[in-house]
Design an enzyme around this catalytic site. Structure first.
Site, PDB file in Angstrom:
ATOM      1  N   TYR A 202       0.850  -1.183   0.000  1.00  0.00           N
ATOM      2  CA  TYR A 202       0.000   0.000   0.000  1.00  0.00           C
ATOM      3  C   TYR A 202       0.889   1.238   0.000  1.00  0.00           C
ATOM      4  O   TYR A 202       1.745   1.405   0.877  1.00  0.00           O
ATOM      5  CB  TYR A 202      -0.898  -0.009   1.241  1.00  0.00           C
ATOM      6  CG  TYR A 202      -1.805   1.182   1.329  1.00  0.00           C
ATOM      7  CD1 TYR A 202      -2.865   1.333   0.432  1.00  0.00           C
ATOM      8  CD2 TYR A 202      -1.615   2.157   2.297  1.00  0.00           C
ATOM      9  CE1 TYR A 202      -3.709   2.432   0.513  1.00  0.00           C
ATOM     10  CE2 TYR A 202      -2.449   3.262   2.388  1.00  0.00           C
ATOM     11  CZ  TYR A 202      -3.491   3.390   1.492  1.00  0.00           C
ATOM     12  OH  TYR A 202      -4.326   4.479   1.563  1.00  0.00           O
ATOM     13  N   LYS A 237     -12.401   9.308  -9.522  1.00  0.00           N
ATOM     14  CA  LYS A 237     -11.764  10.561  -9.912  1.00  0.00           C
ATOM     15  C   LYS A 237     -12.762  11.713  -9.845  1.00  0.00           C
ATOM     16  O   LYS A 237     -13.922  11.549 -10.211  1.00  0.00           O
ATOM     17  CB  LYS A 237     -11.215  10.424 -11.335  1.00  0.00           C
ATOM     18  CG  LYS A 237     -10.141   9.345 -11.432  1.00  0.00           C
ATOM     19  CD  LYS A 237      -9.936   8.861 -12.852  1.00  0.00           C
ATOM     20  CE  LYS A 237      -8.981   7.672 -12.860  1.00  0.00           C
ATOM     21  NZ  LYS A 237      -8.968   6.971 -14.144  1.00  0.00           N
ATOM     22  N   ARG A 291     -10.237   0.878 -23.311  1.00  0.00           N
ATOM     23  CA  ARG A 291     -11.393   1.629 -23.806  1.00  0.00           C
ATOM     24  C   ARG A 291     -11.097   3.117 -23.688  1.00  0.00           C
ATOM     25  O   ARG A 291     -10.048   3.514 -23.180  1.00  0.00           O
ATOM     26  CB  ARG A 291     -12.610   1.304 -22.938  1.00  0.00           C
ATOM     27  CG  ARG A 291     -12.321   1.558 -21.458  1.00  0.00           C
ATOM     28  CD  ARG A 291     -13.541   1.578 -20.596  1.00  0.00           C
ATOM     29  NE  ARG A 291     -13.204   1.591 -19.179  1.00  0.00           N
ATOM     30  CZ  ARG A 291     -12.837   2.642 -18.483  1.00  0.00           C
ATOM     31  NH1 ARG A 291     -12.732   3.827 -19.057  1.00  0.00           N
ATOM     32  NH2 ARG A 291     -12.536   2.560 -17.199  1.00  0.00           N
TER      33      ARG A 291
HETATM   34  P1  ADP Z   1     -10.054  -0.462  -9.652  1.00  0.00           P
HETATM   35  O1  ADP Z   1      -9.905  -1.382 -10.798  1.00  0.00           O
HETATM   36  O2  ADP Z   1     -10.998  -0.965  -8.595  1.00  0.00           O
HETATM   37  O3  ADP Z   1     -10.317   0.950 -10.046  1.00  0.00           O
HETATM   38  P2  ADP Z   1      -7.217   0.090  -9.277  1.00  0.00           P
HETATM   39  O4  ADP Z   1      -6.191  -0.961  -9.115  1.00  0.00           O
HETATM   40  O5  ADP Z   1      -7.275   0.792 -10.578  1.00  0.00           O
HETATM   41  O6  ADP Z   1      -8.649  -0.534  -8.896  1.00  0.00           O
HETATM   42  O7  ADP Z   1      -7.052   1.165  -8.137  1.00  0.00           O
HETATM   43  C1  ADP Z   1      -7.982   2.186  -7.950  1.00  0.00           C
HETATM   44  C2  ADP Z   1      -7.424   3.249  -7.037  1.00  0.00           C
HETATM   45  O8  ADP Z   1      -7.037   2.693  -5.772  1.00  0.00           O
HETATM   46  C3  ADP Z   1      -6.166   3.927  -7.554  1.00  0.00           C
HETATM   47  O9  ADP Z   1      -6.447   4.995  -8.417  1.00  0.00           O
HETATM   48  C4  ADP Z   1      -5.564   4.381  -6.267  1.00  0.00           C
HETATM   49  O10 ADP Z   1      -6.257   5.536  -5.819  1.00  0.00           O
HETATM   50  C5  ADP Z   1      -5.859   3.283  -5.273  1.00  0.00           C
HETATM   51  N1  ADP Z   1      -4.783   2.266  -5.201  1.00  0.00           N
HETATM   52  C6  ADP Z   1      -4.666   1.175  -5.985  1.00  0.00           C
HETATM   53  N2  ADP Z   1      -3.564   0.451  -5.662  1.00  0.00           N
HETATM   54  C7  ADP Z   1      -2.969   1.090  -4.633  1.00  0.00           C
HETATM   55  C8  ADP Z   1      -1.783   0.839  -3.837  1.00  0.00           C
HETATM   56  N3  ADP Z   1      -1.020  -0.245  -4.031  1.00  0.00           N
HETATM   57  N4  ADP Z   1      -1.479   1.712  -2.851  1.00  0.00           N
HETATM   58  C9  ADP Z   1      -2.270   2.788  -2.621  1.00  0.00           C
HETATM   59  N5  ADP Z   1      -3.386   3.073  -3.330  1.00  0.00           N
HETATM   60  C10 ADP Z   1      -3.751   2.249  -4.321  1.00  0.00           C
END
Ligand code: ADP
Length: 455
Positions: A202, A237, A291
């Site tokens: 994290y 976002k 996409r």
């Molecule tokens: P989803 O597919 O549910 O959108 P993502 O992997 O794209 O999941 O992550 C969504 C959001 O979660 C990221 O934009 C970020 O804000 C947060 N996030 C994801 N991975 C981490 C991480 N390893 N550490 C901290 N925040 C994270």
């Protein structure tokens, strides 16, 4: 070129695609649910077909109805838009099997990038940096805990089938790991029908930086720069901007070229977005969205490239009409997502818009499908307008965002316009000093203050 495109989506993005079709001399068909009969996209398209009741499952996710509508109207291609079936491998395959062109990547690319574990293996092999974490799916909480000890706490437990931040939990210590794992996994099972989990370190203060890529599936691919989407609430976002105020020109070039190179090596067809977290000068690949993105207009503003038009051209078999050297970045752009929700409680606020006035003037673009008297249906997501601002510099763009927000009138429902205005007032935001946790912290401290003031 296509004669007629069917748009399997709704809201502002359906209208965005209708507009691109019109400019290209292509007829458009919009499918809609009974809840969207009076939608702007339905009014603006050349034809429309009602495909079912309000529930998305019975309408916008109903593949058979959509394909029947395409047959009935004699469409030759289908644009899936954003969300709904846009990243559904089966749909992409069915579209092609029924003799239509799918305006998007191949089903194989959708499948590869849609499974996060496979996606990570693929991009790792192509040289993209990843967040330290589990190599693949975790067998169980036991295995997860062992690995978490090696990676070091806090760790983030994530759903393989995840999206929109669902099925994601931070485990801060050994004690809470198992409970977090179980909770995240059952949430994922309920939301996606798949409880498979993986894990990452994290990151405590990363920015969300994503690269817009585009390939023609004929050996050519370029990047169109980055978007900084760090202003988030609940992993959603809220404001996006480009270029990112945090990157140096070297970093920008490095990550852009890396993403473009990866896109080329995959022989990817269509537009896509590679999402990264960026912390202390390092990038970590998150996922690739196969996409168009909601925030694509800010890239259009600074590159002058119409991404929907390019999608259509590529689907029609054209090669990319520009090289990396042809792409020039001009100025700074912001996007504010205007949602039908209360600006403090975030409770959704569907209902009738009694008065609407869109901002205008130099450098102001509003992508929206609302109008005076339009009723925002309660069945879908709450995005009602995207305020897109372009100016020569970030400083000028900030002033223009404020000016445009001040002109915007949406009466009859709650919107988060006031939230945007509050963010705009923050010195840290103005200075470009924020990370993905910044907005949540701001909201928490403001809630605390108003509680104190009330007591
Ligand atoms: P989803 O597919 O549910 O959108 P993502 O992997 O794209 O999941 O992550 C969504 C959001 O979660 C990221 O934009 C970020 O804000 C947060 N996030 C994801 N991975 C981490 C991480 N390893 N550490 C901290 N925040 C994270």
């Amino acid at each position: 070129m296509f004669k007629k495109i069917l748009i399997a989506n709704r809201g502002e993005i359906a209208l965005r695609i209708v507009r691109a079709c019109r400019e290209m001399g292509i007829e458009s068909v919009v499918v809609h649910s009974t809840a969207d009969e009076a939608a702007m996209a339905v009014r603006m398209a050349d034809e429309s077909v009602c495909i079912g009741p309000p529930s998305s499952r019975q309408s916008y996710l109903n593949m058979a109805s959509i394909l029947s509508a395409a047959t009935l109207t004699g469409a030759d291609a289908i644009h899936p838009g954003i969300g709904f079936l846009s990243e559904n491998e089966e749909f992409a395959r069915m579209v092609e099997e029924h003799g239509f062109t799918f305006i998007g990547p191949t089903p194989e690319h959708i499948a590869k990038m849609g499974d996060k574990a496979v996606a990570k293996d693929t991009v790792r092999a192509l040289g993209l940096p990843l967040i330290p974490g589990s190599p693949g799916i975790l067998k169980d909480a036991e295995e997860g805990l062992k690995l978490a000890r090696e990676i070091g706490f806090p760790v983030l437990i994530k759903a393989v089938a995840g999206g929109g931040g669902k099925g994601m939990k931070v485990a801060r210590s050994e004690d809470e790991f198992k409970a977090c794992f179980t909770m995240a996994s059952s949430e994922a099972k309920a939301a996606f029908g798949n409880g498979a989990m993986y894990m990452e370190k994290y990151l405590s203060h990363p920015r969300h930086i994503e690269i817009q890529v585009i390939g023609d599936g004929q050996g050519n691919a370029v990047h169109l720069g980055e978007r900084d989407c760090s202003i988030q609430r609940r992993h959603q976002k809220v404001i996006e901007e480009c270029p990112s105020p945090a990157l140096t020109d070297e970093e920008r070039k490095y990550i852009g070229e890396l993403a473009a190179d990866c896109t080329r090596k995959m022989n990817y067809r269509g537009v896509g977005t590679m999402e990264f977290l960026y912390e202390d000068g390092k990038f970590y690949f998150l996922e690739m969205n196969t996409r168009l993105q909601v925030e694509h207009p800010i890239t259009e503003m600074i590159t002058g490239i119409d991404l929907v038009r390019e999608q259509i051209m590529i689907a029609a078999g054209h090669k990319l009409s520009f090289t990396q050297e042809d792409i020039k970045f001009d100025g700074h752009a912001f996007e504010c997502r205007i949602n039908a929700e209360h600006p403090e409680t975030f409770i959704p606020s569907p209902g009738k818009i009694t008065r609407y006035h869109a901002p205008g003037g130099l450098g102001v673009r509003v992508d929206s499908a609302i109008y005076d008297g339009y009723s925002v249906p309660p069945h879908y997501d709450s995005l009602v307008a995207k305020l897109i601002i372009h100016a020569k510099t970030r400083e000028e763009a900030l002033k223009r965002v404020e000016r445009a927000l001040g002109e915007c009138v949406i009466d009859g429902i709650n919107t988060n316009i006031r939230l945007h205005e509050r963010i705009l007032q923050e010195p840290a935001f103005r200075a470009g000093e924020f990370n993905i946790h910044w907005l949540e912290k701001l909201l928490a401290s403001q809630a605390e203050e108003s509680k104190k003031a009330a007591s």
